[in-house]
Design a protein around this motif. Structure first.
Motif, PDB file in Angstrom:
ATOM      1  N   HIS A  69       5.580  -7.224  -5.958  1.00 61.82           N
ATOM      2  CA  HIS A  69       4.211  -6.951  -6.383  1.00 61.82           C
ATOM      3  C   HIS A  69       3.637  -8.119  -7.178  1.00 61.82           C
ATOM      4  CE1 HIS A  69       4.722  -2.277  -6.132  1.00 61.82           C
ATOM      5  NE2 HIS A  69       4.929  -2.885  -4.987  1.00 61.82           N
ATOM      6  N   PRO A  85      -0.918  -4.980  -4.298  1.00 60.88           N
ATOM      7  CA  PRO A  85      -0.970  -3.572  -4.702  1.00 60.88           C
ATOM      8  C   PRO A  85      -2.059  -3.314  -5.732  1.00 60.88           C
ATOM      9  CG  PRO A  85       0.901  -4.660  -5.715  1.00 60.88           C
ATOM     10  CD  PRO A  85       0.333  -5.631  -4.727  1.00 60.88           C
ATOM     11  N   THR A  92       1.925  -0.967 -10.933  1.00 60.88           N
ATOM     12  CA  THR A  92       1.789  -1.059  -9.480  1.00 60.88           C
ATOM     13  C   THR A  92       2.849  -0.225  -8.765  1.00 60.88           C
ATOM     14  OG1 THR A  92       3.159  -3.063  -9.491  1.00 60.88           O
ATOM     15  CG2 THR A  92       0.749  -3.349  -9.544  1.00 60.88           C
ATOM     16  N   THR A 104      -2.293   0.215  -1.734  1.00 60.85           N
ATOM     17  CA  THR A 104      -3.006  -1.038  -1.506  1.00 60.85           C
ATOM     18  C   THR A 104      -4.331  -0.725  -0.832  1.00 60.85           C
ATOM     19  OG1 THR A 104      -2.001  -1.374   0.665  1.00 60.85           O
ATOM     20  CG2 THR A 104      -0.870  -2.357  -1.215  1.00 60.85           C
TER      21      THR A 104
END
Length: 314
Positions: A69, A85, A92, A104
């Motif tokens: 991420h 994300p 996240t 996302t």
């Protein structure tokens, strides 16, 4: 753990997980093609849809997922078109009913044309920019592209699986060990090359093209490795590789000794593919998607392919 890691992941749990982020699903769900994880497009009231990705239990640690991420966010911050994300409450990586997941934005697009010199040069430039970011620091938790990950563990998964017919067990072992030895020799002949953070699985399905250009999705296989790993799956032939490299070198220097690694990387990927399916066979999604792997003739061809890949490396 259940043989089916997603046995309890029904549509209600997907919707509840999205609702837990403060979003309001409108009830529209579309399961997307994904075998390693489970991925859904979820419609949202008065807002664009989101993509909900539920991570396969026990595959990656939380720290490794967070590194993925962070890498995506770092790329996006440098205005590289990568889908990163969404953040909820400063996080996240989200948890709901025993599942880890991330949301996302939905980004559409079509596959790139690998026959287009213009598109390949464009991709080369973007991959070079990804690598410039990737070279800033190493991954600490996501591992690397190496024989242990892409040959040794997959080979063991096949040998322990009931998919491999007993009559072909010795033939498979000989072929796989031959590939391993050939790959080891090629890596040794090339010598050390720079390792950097990569997309890791940069095939055409993970690049979506729009009228405004391409964007990259799915960093689930991001690892440390050589730069050429993110190029070779987009090149259908030598001309395609040259177009990618022409674009790449406009943004970043490329070490041409890495081209000698491509046959080894190709062999490792093909051997890993069979091991990946064997390791996941108890997940009902896999027999449904890959029924041909249960047939002896598929293994006969796979063994023949491994010998051919070993020959290519000599």
């Amino acid at each position: 753990m259940s043989f089916e890691p997603y046995a309890t992941l029904d549509p209600d749990r997907v919707l509840n997980a999205v609702t837990a982020c403060g979003l309001w699903p409108d009830g529209r769900l579309l399961a997307l093609n994904s075998y390693e994880n489970r991925v859904w497009q979820v419609g949202i009231e008065d807002a664009p849809p989101v993509i909900a990705k539920f991570y396969r239990p026990h595959r990656w640690s939380d720290a490794a997922i967070l590194e993925e991420h962070a890498f995506a966010q770092e790329l996006a911050a440098d205005e590289i078109p990568v889908v990163a994300p969404l953040v909820f409450g400063g996080r996240t990586l989200l948890h709901h009913d025993g599942f880890r997941y991330a949301l996302t934005p939905r980004r559409g697009g079509r596959a790139p044309s690998l026959e287009s010199t213009e598109q390949l040069e464009w991709l080369g430039r973007l991959i070079a920019r990804i690598h410039s970011v990737g070279a800033r620091r190493p991954f600490e938790h996501r591992g690397r592209i190496d024989r242990a990950t892409l040959i040794e563990r997959p080979m063991l998964s096949v040998l322990e699986s009931t998919l491999l017919p007993p009559s072909q067990r010795d033939a498979y072992r000989i072929a796989a060990e031959r590939v391993d030895a050939a790959v080891d020799a090629r890596l040794g002949a090339v010598g050390p090359v720079r390792q950097l953070r990569l997309h890791g699985d940069c095939h055409p399905g993970n690049v979506l093209w729009t009228d405004g250009g391409p964007h990259f999705v799915d960093l689930d296989d991001a690892r440390m490795g050589p730069a050429v790993q993110d190029l070779w799956m987009l090149a259908n032939d030598d001309a395609g590789m040259q177009a990618l490299l022409d674009g790449y070198q406009q943004m970043r220097e490329f070490d041409f000794t890495e081209l000698a690694l491509v046959p080894a990387l190709r062999a490792m990927r093909q051997l890993h593919y069979a091991g990946w399916i064997a390791a996941r066979w108890n997940d009902p999604a896999f027999p449904a998607a890959f029924p041909f792997v249960a047939e002896p003739r598929w293994w006969e061809q796979h063994i023949a392919d491994l010998h051919e890949l070993a020959e290519e490396l000599l």
